[in-house]
Motif scaffolding. Structure first.
Motif, PDB file in Angstrom:
ATOM      1  N   HIS A  56       0.832  -1.211   0.000  1.00 55.39           N
ATOM      2  CA  HIS A  56       0.000   0.000   0.000  1.00 55.39           C
ATOM      3  C   HIS A  56       0.866   1.261   0.000  1.00 55.39           C
ATOM      4  CE1 HIS A  56      -3.433   2.549   0.836  1.00 55.39           C
ATOM      5  NE2 HIS A  56      -2.771   3.061   1.869  1.00 55.39           N
ATOM      6  N   ALA A  57       1.893   1.293   0.849  1.00 58.47           N
ATOM      7  CA  ALA A  57       2.784   2.457   0.895  1.00 58.47           C
ATOM      8  C   ALA A  57       3.526   2.635  -0.422  1.00 58.47           C
ATOM      9  CB  ALA A  57       3.770   2.308   2.057  1.00 58.47           C
ATOM     10  N   ARG A  58       3.952   1.536  -1.014  1.00 55.78           N
ATOM     11  CA  ARG A  58       4.679   1.601  -2.291  1.00 55.78           C
ATOM     12  C   ARG A  58       3.774   2.103  -3.422  1.00 55.78           C
ATOM     13  NH1 ARG A  58       9.551  -0.706  -3.802  1.00 55.78           N
ATOM     14  NH2 ARG A  58       9.736  -1.153  -6.006  1.00 55.78           N
ATOM     15  N   PHE A  59       2.545   1.601  -3.470  1.00 61.88           N
ATOM     16  CA  PHE A  59       1.610   2.058  -4.506  1.00 61.88           C
ATOM     17  C   PHE A  59       1.237   3.524  -4.318  1.00 61.88           C
ATOM     18  CE2 PHE A  59      -0.205  -2.389  -5.596  1.00 61.88           C
ATOM     19  CZ  PHE A  59       0.822  -2.581  -6.481  1.00 61.88           C
ATOM     20  N   ASN A  60       1.075   3.963  -3.072  1.00 60.25           N
ATOM     21  CA  ASN A  60       0.766   5.372  -2.827  1.00 60.25           C
ATOM     22  C   ASN A  60       1.896   6.274  -3.306  1.00 60.25           C
ATOM     23  OD1 ASN A  60      -1.778   5.093  -1.782  1.00 60.25           O
ATOM     24  ND2 ASN A  60      -1.130   5.187   0.348  1.00 60.25           N
ATOM     25  N   PHE A 177       9.103  -7.382   9.268  1.00 57.18           N
ATOM     26  CA  PHE A 177       9.844  -8.580   8.896  1.00 57.18           C
ATOM     27  C   PHE A 177      10.850  -8.339   7.777  1.00 57.18           C
ATOM     28  CE2 PHE A 177       5.763 -10.102  10.555  1.00 57.18           C
ATOM     29  CZ  PHE A 177       6.225 -10.863  11.618  1.00 57.18           C
ATOM     30  N   GLY A 178      11.425  -7.180   7.678  1.00 54.56           N
ATOM     31  CA  GLY A 178      12.533  -6.976   6.760  1.00 54.56           C
ATOM     32  C   GLY A 178      12.213  -6.368   5.412  1.00 54.56           C
ATOM     33  N   GLY A 179      10.996  -6.030   5.120  1.00 48.44           N
ATOM     34  CA  GLY A 179      10.670  -5.309   3.899  1.00 48.44           C
ATOM     35  C   GLY A 179      10.384  -6.140   2.686  1.00 48.44           C
ATOM     36  N   TYR A 180      10.641  -7.452   2.722  1.00 50.25           N
ATOM     37  CA  TYR A 180      10.269  -8.365   1.638  1.00 50.25           C
ATOM     38  C   TYR A 180      10.874  -7.958   0.297  1.00 50.25           C
ATOM     39  CZ  TYR A 180       6.829  -8.877   5.293  1.00 50.25           C
ATOM     40  OH  TYR A 180       6.241  -9.009   6.505  1.00 50.25           O
ATOM     41  N   GLY A 181      11.994  -7.272   0.310  1.00 45.72           N
ATOM     42  CA  GLY A 181      12.642  -6.845  -0.920  1.00 45.72           C
ATOM     43  C   GLY A 181      12.009  -5.602  -1.536  1.00 45.72           C
ATOM     44  N   MET A 182      11.025  -5.006  -0.860  1.00 43.52           N
ATOM     45  CA  MET A 182      10.359  -3.821  -1.398  1.00 43.52           C
ATOM     46  C   MET A 182      10.837  -2.534  -0.737  1.00 43.52           C
ATOM     47  SD  MET A 182       6.458  -5.090  -1.975  1.00 43.52           S
ATOM     48  CE  MET A 182       6.289  -6.309  -0.677  1.00 43.52           C
ATOM     49  N   THR A 183      11.654  -2.649   0.298  1.00 42.10           N
ATOM     50  CA  THR A 183      12.230  -1.472   0.938  1.00 42.10           C
ATOM     51  C   THR A 183      13.746  -1.592   0.883  1.00 42.10           C
ATOM     52  OG1 THR A 183      12.304  -2.475   3.132  1.00 42.10           O
ATOM     53  CG2 THR A 183      10.286  -1.294   2.541  1.00 42.10           C
ATOM     54  N   GLU A 184      14.394  -0.458   0.956  1.00 49.06           N
ATOM     55  CA  GLU A 184      15.855  -0.444   0.955  1.00 49.06           C
ATOM     56  C   GLU A 184      16.317   0.531   2.026  1.00 49.06           C
ATOM     57  OE1 GLU A 184      19.360   0.905  -2.045  1.00 49.06           O
ATOM     58  OE2 GLU A 184      17.725  -0.255  -2.891  1.00 49.06           O
ATOM     59  N   ASP A 185      17.056   0.036   2.982  1.00 49.50           N
ATOM     60  CA  ASP A 185      17.543   0.843   4.100  1.00 49.50           C
ATOM     61  C   ASP A 185      16.402   1.550   4.831  1.00 49.50           C
ATOM     62  OD1 ASP A 185      20.148   0.110   3.512  1.00 49.50           O
ATOM     63  OD2 ASP A 185      20.439   1.797   2.143  1.00 49.50           O
ATOM     64  N   GLY A 186      15.282   0.881   4.971  1.00 46.39           N
ATOM     65  CA  GLY A 186      14.155   1.439   5.715  1.00 46.39           C
ATOM     66  C   GLY A 186      13.357   2.488   4.968  1.00 46.39           C
ATOM     67  N   SER A 187      13.474   2.544   3.655  1.00 43.76           N
ATOM     68  CA  SER A 187      12.686   3.513   2.894  1.00 43.76           C
ATOM     69  C   SER A 187      12.190   2.894   1.593  1.00 43.76           C
ATOM     70  CB  SER A 187      13.498   4.775   2.598  1.00 43.76           C
ATOM     71  OG  SER A 187      14.577   4.470   1.751  1.00 43.76           O
ATOM     72  N   ILE A 188      11.121   3.473   1.087  1.00 41.41           N
ATOM     73  CA  ILE A 188      10.530   3.071  -0.190  1.00 41.41           C
ATOM     74  C   ILE A 188      10.780   4.214  -1.168  1.00 41.41           C
ATOM     75  CG2 ILE A 188       8.390   2.493  -1.372  1.00 41.41           C
ATOM     76  CD1 ILE A 188       7.324   1.516   1.325  1.00 41.41           C
ATOM     77  N   THR A 189      11.228   3.905  -2.369  1.00 38.84           N
ATOM     78  CA  THR A 189      11.513   4.936  -3.362  1.00 38.84           C
ATOM     79  C   THR A 189      10.748   4.680  -4.654  1.00 38.84           C
ATOM     80  OG1 THR A 189      13.425   3.728  -4.182  1.00 38.84           O
ATOM     81  CG2 THR A 189      13.832   5.344  -2.461  1.00 38.84           C
ATOM     82  N   ALA A 190      10.490   5.754  -5.361  1.00 34.83           N
ATOM     83  CA  ALA A 190       9.870   5.667  -6.685  1.00 34.83           C
ATOM     84  C   ALA A 190      10.385   6.840  -7.506  1.00 34.83           C
ATOM     85  CB  ALA A 190       8.345   5.720  -6.583  1.00 34.83           C
ATOM     86  N   ASN A 191      10.565   6.627  -8.798  1.00 35.22           N
ATOM     87  CA  ASN A 191      10.995   7.730  -9.649  1.00 35.22           C
ATOM     88  C   ASN A 191      10.472   7.537 -11.076  1.00 35.22           C
ATOM     89  OD1 ASN A 191      12.751   5.901 -10.885  1.00 35.22           O
ATOM     90  ND2 ASN A 191      14.390   6.416  -9.489  1.00 35.22           N
ATOM     91  N   ALA A 192      10.493   8.629 -11.810  1.00 38.53           N
ATOM     92  CA  ALA A 192      10.050   8.617 -13.201  1.00 38.53           C
ATOM     93  C   ALA A 192      10.811   9.685 -13.963  1.00 38.53           C
ATOM     94  CB  ALA A 192       8.554   8.866 -13.296  1.00 38.53           C
ATOM     95  N   VAL A 193      11.111   9.401 -15.205  1.00 40.78           N
ATOM     96  CA  VAL A 193      11.713  10.382 -16.102  1.00 40.78           C
ATOM     97  C   VAL A 193      10.742  10.549 -17.264  1.00 40.78           C
ATOM     98  CG1 VAL A 193      13.659  10.937 -17.595  1.00 40.78           C
ATOM     99  CG2 VAL A 193      14.043   9.739 -15.443  1.00 40.78           C
ATOM    100  N   VAL A 194      10.328  11.776 -17.495  1.00 35.57           N
ATOM    101  CA  VAL A 194       9.313  12.072 -18.498  1.00 35.57           C
ATOM    102  C   VAL A 194       9.921  12.934 -19.583  1.00 35.57           C
ATOM    103  CG1 VAL A 194       7.055  13.125 -18.912  1.00 35.57           C
ATOM    104  CG2 VAL A 194       7.502  11.940 -16.763  1.00 35.57           C
TER     105      VAL A 194
END
Length: 197
Positions: A56-60, A177-194
């Motif tokens: 949910h946090a990643r999709f938001n 439980f460790g982020g399940y490979g969806m977090t890195e160093d305790g944070s969620i990131t997203a980016n886009a180049v348009v």
């Protein structure tokens, strides 16, 4: 009567009979089975809930980046050099969308940069020119703009030089439980180049 029963004193026989009765009684076995299995079921339910919160946090965050990228693509083509900082700040405001826990960066064609942290937007000039075109490349997850080029000249990867905007955001998320490979160093990131042009 068995040989053991004849040899044992009467109190021991009564004790042995009661132990045998308790040992063969199955009336409390569901409670014992539940007590043994409940921690595992609780762990599974907690992990499923945690995975749902991470997704949910990643999709938001991805939705916020997508909204800012779409806004910049619709409005960014006609931006002049003098208005670049204000436009980058506007894209950063769309990116934050009232979220105070998210940090984000908007880089407008290597000309203007806007950052948002704790809901506060700050803009700065990056030294580039909105009229110039670039062939940005991604190195170690970061955009390298390279030198300015003539628009529509072929880049080394076969694409044409153009004007671009980069939108990136991150938010802190501590998983149980460790982020399940969806977090890195305790944070969620997203980016886009348009591509604006």
């Amino acid at each position: 009567m068995t040989q053991l029963a004849r040899l044992c004193p009467r109190p021991f026989r009564r004790f042995a009979t009661r132990v045998a009765a308790v040992w063969t009684d199955e009336s409390g076995s569901p409670v014992v089975e539940f007590a043994l299995l409940a921690p595992f079921f609780l762990l599974i339910v907690t992990a499923a809930f945690d995975i749902g919160l991470v997704i949910h946090a990643r999709f938001n965050l991805a939705a916020q980046v997508s909204a800012a990228a779409s806004y910049s693509q619709m409005k960014g083509l006609s931006i002049a050099d003098d208005d670049a900082a204000a436009f980058a700040g506007g894209v950063a405001a769309v990116l934050s969308a009232g979220s105070t826990s998210m940090e984000g960066t908007v880089m407008l064609n290597n000309a203007s940069r806007a950052t948002v942290k704790n809901g506060v937007v700050a803009t700065a000039d990056s030294g580039g020119d909105m009229a110039q075109c670039y062939c940005p490349t991604r190195v170690d997850g970061r955009i390298q703009w390279g030198g300015a080029r003539t628009c529509r000249v072929p880049c080394s990867d076969g694409s044409a030089a153009g004007r671009f905007i980069e939108v990136s955001a991150s938010t802190q998320y501590i998983s149980l439980f460790g982020g399940y490979g969806m977090t890195e160093d305790g944070s969620i990131t997203a980016n886009a180049v348009v591509r604006l042009e």
